[in-house]
Design a protein around this motif. Sequence first.
Motif, PDB file in Angstrom:
ATOM      1  N   PRO A 166      28.819   2.922  32.040  1.00 26.27           N
ATOM      2  CA  PRO A 166      29.910   3.645  31.296  1.00 26.27           C
ATOM      3  C   PRO A 166      30.984   3.864  32.240  1.00 26.27           C
ATOM      4  CG  PRO A 166      28.277   5.201  31.439  1.00 26.27           C
ATOM      5  CD  PRO A 166      27.747   3.634  32.119  1.00 26.27           C
ATOM      6  N   SER A 167      32.219   3.959  31.677  1.00 25.38           N
ATOM      7  CA  SER A 167      33.425   4.352  32.407  1.00 25.38           C
ATOM      8  C   SER A 167      34.231   5.076  31.478  1.00 25.38           C
ATOM      9  CB  SER A 167      34.107   3.454  33.285  1.00 25.38           C
ATOM     10  OG  SER A 167      34.779   2.434  32.389  1.00 25.38           O
ATOM     11  N   GLU A 221      34.642   3.314  27.970  1.00 22.32           N
ATOM     12  CA  GLU A 221      34.232   1.975  27.866  1.00 22.32           C
ATOM     13  C   GLU A 221      32.694   1.721  28.037  1.00 22.32           C
ATOM     14  OE1 GLU A 221      36.928  -1.018  29.396  1.00 22.32           O
ATOM     15  OE2 GLU A 221      37.913   0.675  30.241  1.00 22.32           O
ATOM     16  N   LEU A 222      31.830   1.133  27.402  1.00 22.90           N
ATOM     17  CA  LEU A 222      30.465   0.985  27.548  1.00 22.90           C
ATOM     18  C   LEU A 222      30.157  -0.327  28.006  1.00 22.90           C
ATOM     19  CD1 LEU A 222      29.174   2.949  24.437  1.00 22.90           C
ATOM     20  CD2 LEU A 222      29.422   3.742  26.953  1.00 22.90           C
ATOM     21  N   LYS A 223      30.102  -0.696  29.146  1.00 22.70           N
ATOM     22  CA  LYS A 223      29.733  -2.184  29.565  1.00 22.70           C
ATOM     23  C   LYS A 223      28.216  -2.274  30.313  1.00 22.70           C
ATOM     24  CE  LYS A 223      34.767  -2.617  30.921  1.00 22.70           C
ATOM     25  NZ  LYS A 223      35.692  -2.949  32.061  1.00 22.70           N
ATOM     26  N   PRO A 224      27.937  -3.647  30.383  1.00 18.80           N
ATOM     27  CA  PRO A 224      26.449  -3.766  30.808  1.00 18.80           C
ATOM     28  C   PRO A 224      26.298  -3.097  32.388  1.00 18.80           C
ATOM     29  CG  PRO A 224      27.200  -5.541  30.060  1.00 18.80           C
ATOM     30  CD  PRO A 224      28.370  -4.731  30.129  1.00 18.80           C
ATOM     31  N   GLU A 225      27.351  -2.962  33.253  1.00 16.55           N
ATOM     32  CA  GLU A 225      27.356  -2.555  34.627  1.00 16.55           C
ATOM     33  C   GLU A 225      27.443  -0.971  34.651  1.00 16.55           C
ATOM     34  OE1 GLU A 225      31.580  -3.999  33.979  1.00 16.55           O
ATOM     35  OE2 GLU A 225      29.562  -4.852  33.642  1.00 16.55           O
TER      36      GLU A 225
END
Length: 72
Positions: free
Chosen positions: A59-60, A53-57
């Motif tokens: 990656p995870s 998952e690539l999110k503004p806060e």
Amino acid sequence: SLAAFFGTRIDIAVFGHTHWAMVEEHQGVLLVNSGSPTLPRQSKRLGSVGILELKPEGPSAHIVELATLRDG
């Protein structure tokens, strides 16, 4: 280092071929190996896939064992 090898900073490295699932962070780099969905040479059970998952806060990633989806 990965930055020296690629000529730029690396945030995520996705790799495979070992069929050993793992998600780890090392020196600020997220390392992801999704394993194998079919587990070659071990056809009696299902394998795993990785979700990145690539999110503004930031990656995870996590590993999903496919057998748990079949049973649920």
